[in-house]
Design a protein around this motif. Structure first.
Motif, PDB file in Angstrom:
ATOM      1  N   PRO A   3       0.219  -1.085   0.026  1.00 55.38           N
ATOM      2  CA  PRO A   3       0.198   0.041   0.010  1.00 55.38           C
ATOM      3  C   PRO A   3       0.631   0.869  -0.305  1.00 55.38           C
ATOM      4  N   VAL A   4       0.242   2.151  -0.251  1.00 53.57           N
ATOM      5  CA  VAL A   4       1.290   3.532  -0.980  1.00 53.57           C
ATOM      6  C   VAL A   4       0.879   4.079   0.452  1.00 53.57           C
ATOM      7  N   PHE A   5      -1.315   4.768   0.539  1.00 49.25           N
ATOM      8  CA  PHE A   5      -1.504   5.146   1.881  1.00 49.25           C
ATOM      9  C   PHE A   5      -1.872   4.984   2.329  1.00 49.25           C
ATOM     10  N   PHE A   6      -2.090   5.136   3.531  1.00 48.08           N
ATOM     11  CA  PHE A   6      -3.000   4.769   4.758  1.00 48.08           C
ATOM     12  C   PHE A   6      -3.995   4.744   5.831  1.00 48.08           C
ATOM     13  N   ARG A   7      -3.844   6.531   5.345  1.00 49.61           N
ATOM     14  CA  ARG A   7      -4.443   7.679   6.019  1.00 49.61           C
ATOM     15  C   ARG A   7      -5.376   8.359   4.691  1.00 49.61           C
ATOM     16  N   ILE A   8      -6.468   8.137   4.400  1.00 45.34           N
ATOM     17  CA  ILE A   8      -6.514   8.916   2.922  1.00 45.34           C
ATOM     18  C   ILE A   8      -7.602  10.356   4.157  1.00 45.34           C
ATOM     19  N   LEU A   9      -7.495  11.980   4.214  1.00 41.95           N
ATOM     20  CA  LEU A   9      -8.549  12.922   4.597  1.00 41.95           C
ATOM     21  C   LEU A   9      -9.362  13.042   2.893  1.00 41.95           C
ATOM     22  N   CYS A  10     -10.193  12.954   3.384  1.00 40.35           N
ATOM     23  CA  CYS A  10     -11.857  13.855   2.653  1.00 40.35           C
ATOM     24  C   CYS A  10     -12.014  15.150   3.040  1.00 40.35           C
ATOM     25  N   PRO A  11     -11.978  15.794   3.329  1.00 41.74           N
ATOM     26  CA  PRO A  11     -12.458  17.225   3.405  1.00 41.74           C
ATOM     27  C   PRO A  11     -14.480  17.485   2.987  1.00 41.74           C
ATOM     28  N   ILE A  12     -14.889  17.404   3.460  1.00 42.81           N
ATOM     29  CA  ILE A  12     -16.927  17.417   3.209  1.00 42.81           C
ATOM     30  C   ILE A  12     -17.625  18.753   3.260  1.00 42.81           C
ATOM     31  N   ASP A  13     -18.054  19.576   1.884  1.00 40.82           N
ATOM     32  CA  ASP A  13     -18.347  20.843   2.421  1.00 40.82           C
ATOM     33  C   ASP A  13     -20.736  20.188   1.642  1.00 40.82           C
ATOM     34  N   PHE A  14     -20.770  18.765   1.926  1.00 42.27           N
ATOM     35  CA  PHE A  14     -21.844  18.354   0.583  1.00 42.27           C
ATOM     36  C   PHE A  14     -22.223  18.991  -0.124  1.00 42.27           C
ATOM     37  N   GLU A  15     -21.308  19.645  -0.763  1.00 36.38           N
ATOM     38  CA  GLU A  15     -22.051  19.926  -2.097  1.00 36.38           C
ATOM     39  C   GLU A  15     -20.699  18.635  -3.511  1.00 36.38           C
ATOM     40  N   ARG A  16     -21.355  18.789  -4.158  1.00 38.47           N
ATOM     41  CA  ARG A  16     -21.080  17.811  -5.715  1.00 38.47           C
ATOM     42  C   ARG A  16     -20.006  17.926  -5.888  1.00 38.47           C
ATOM     43  N   ASP A  17     -19.115  18.477  -5.550  1.00 37.42           N
ATOM     44  CA  ASP A  17     -17.424  18.332  -5.645  1.00 37.42           C
ATOM     45  C   ASP A  17     -17.337  16.808  -4.859  1.00 37.42           C
ATOM     46  N   SER A  18     -17.496  17.720  -3.475  1.00 38.25           N
ATOM     47  CA  SER A  18     -16.690  16.779  -2.292  1.00 38.25           C
ATOM     48  C   SER A  18     -17.309  15.418  -2.305  1.00 38.25           C
ATOM     49  N   MET A  19     -18.274  15.528  -3.232  1.00 40.83           N
ATOM     50  CA  MET A  19     -18.785  14.492  -2.580  1.00 40.83           C
ATOM     51  C   MET A  19     -18.337  12.917  -4.506  1.00 40.83           C
ATOM     52  N   ASP A  20     -17.939  13.676  -5.297  1.00 36.54           N
ATOM     53  CA  ASP A  20     -16.999  13.722  -6.207  1.00 36.54           C
ATOM     54  C   ASP A  20     -15.872  12.636  -5.698  1.00 36.54           C
ATOM     55  N   ALA A  21     -14.759  13.303  -4.834  1.00 38.99           N
ATOM     56  CA  ALA A  21     -14.461  13.534  -3.656  1.00 38.99           C
ATOM     57  C   ALA A  21     -14.081  12.468  -3.279  1.00 38.99           C
ATOM     58  N   LEU A  22     -15.235  12.363  -2.732  1.00 35.94           N
ATOM     59  CA  LEU A  22     -15.278  11.172  -1.790  1.00 35.94           C
ATOM     60  C   LEU A  22     -15.043   9.328  -2.438  1.00 35.94           C
ATOM     61  N   ALA A  23     -15.893   9.726  -3.508  1.00 35.09           N
ATOM     62  CA  ALA A  23     -15.793   8.422  -4.259  1.00 35.09           C
ATOM     63  C   ALA A  23     -14.881   8.003  -4.604  1.00 35.09           C
ATOM     64  N   LEU A  24     -14.025   9.225  -5.415  1.00 30.66           N
ATOM     65  CA  LEU A  24     -11.826   8.789  -6.169  1.00 30.66           C
ATOM     66  C   LEU A  24     -11.471   8.547  -4.259  1.00 30.66           C
ATOM     67  N   ALA A  25     -11.724   8.990  -2.993  1.00 32.53           N
ATOM     68  CA  ALA A  25     -10.682   8.357  -2.004  1.00 32.53           C
ATOM     69  C   ALA A  25     -11.587   7.132  -1.674  1.00 32.53           C
ATOM     70  N   CYS A  26     -12.597   6.833  -1.654  1.00 37.04           N
ATOM     71  CA  CYS A  26     -13.444   5.840  -1.416  1.00 37.04           C
ATOM     72  C   CYS A  26     -12.232   4.248  -2.053  1.00 37.04           C
ATOM     73  N   ARG A  27     -12.186   4.480  -3.618  1.00 32.61           N
ATOM     74  CA  ARG A  27     -11.848   3.952  -4.540  1.00 32.61           C
ATOM     75  C   ARG A  27     -10.401   3.148  -3.829  1.00 32.61           C
ATOM     76  N   LEU A  28      -9.253   4.878  -3.840  1.00 29.93           N
ATOM     77  CA  LEU A  28      -8.086   4.824  -3.378  1.00 29.93           C
ATOM     78  C   LEU A  28      -7.520   4.037  -1.991  1.00 29.93           C
ATOM     79  N   ALA A  29      -8.484   4.001  -0.538  1.00 34.60           N
ATOM     80  CA  ALA A  29      -8.711   3.186   0.219  1.00 34.60           C
ATOM     81  C   ALA A  29      -8.949   1.933   0.159  1.00 34.60           C
ATOM     82  N   GLN A  30      -9.676   1.645  -0.905  1.00 37.44           N
ATOM     83  CA  GLN A  30      -9.824   0.046  -1.581  1.00 37.44           C
ATOM     84  C   GLN A  30      -8.795  -0.630  -1.756  1.00 37.44           C
ATOM     85  N   GLN A  31      -7.850   0.189  -2.428  1.00 38.73           N
ATOM     86  CA  GLN A  31      -6.593  -0.719  -3.239  1.00 38.73           C
ATOM     87  C   GLN A  31      -5.612  -0.316  -2.600  1.00 38.73           C
TER      88      GLN A  31
END
Length: 148
Positions: A3-31
């Motif tokens: 693994p390259v990343f162990f802890r991934i921070l995803c700031p959320i402001d409840f707008e669509r952009d942060s939800m898109d970032a969360l989807a990517l953060a989730c995929r990176l976390a799974q990998q």
């Protein structure tokens, strides 16, 4: 592969952009078998510039608790079985993101941008821009058009 990343921070402001970032953060976390740290910052406006002495504005515990509930609901809905932690802070968003990244040994920050330019960018500033400039760890930004 290690693994390259162990802890991934995803700031959320409840707008669509942060939800898109969360989807990517989730995929990176799974990998990477990583933990996603969700953070929402409750803004505390600066005291108004008046002739009166400044009145301190304090965090609102009820609003912070409601924000925490919203983050936990998003985590349940969008992260599935991905390990996660939820954080809520009050203050300046960029400062709180950088502070949490340092205090919780974050390896990567994944965040959305609003894509403001010109006068809007000048007046409203850019949380993502400041985080990118000052972060001691890599920052992956998701531009609004990247999701379209």
């Amino acid at each position: 592969m290690e693994p390259v990343f162990f802890r991934i921070l995803c700031p959320i402001d409840f707008e669509r952009d942060s939800m898109d970032a969360l989807a990517l953060a989730c995929r990176l976390a799974q990998q990477n078998s990583a933990t996603v740290c969700l953070l929402s910052v409750v803004a505390i406006p600066p005291p108004a510039a008046t002739a009166l002495p400044p009145v301190p504005i304090f965090p609102n515990p009820e609003f912070e608790e409601e924000t925490r509930r919203r983050l936990e609901a998003i985590a349940e809905e969008r992260l599935g079985g991905v390990s996660h932690e939820v954080f809520v802070a009050s203050g300046n968003a960029a400062h709180e993101i950088l502070k949490l990244a340092a205090e919780h040994k974050i390896d990567l920050i994944v965040m959305g941008t609003h894509g403001r330019t010109g006068v809007k960018h000048f007046l409203l500033g850019s949380v993502a821009e400041r985080v990118v400039r000052e972060s001691p760890v890599p920052v992956l930004t998701i531009h609004p058009k990247a999701a379209e």
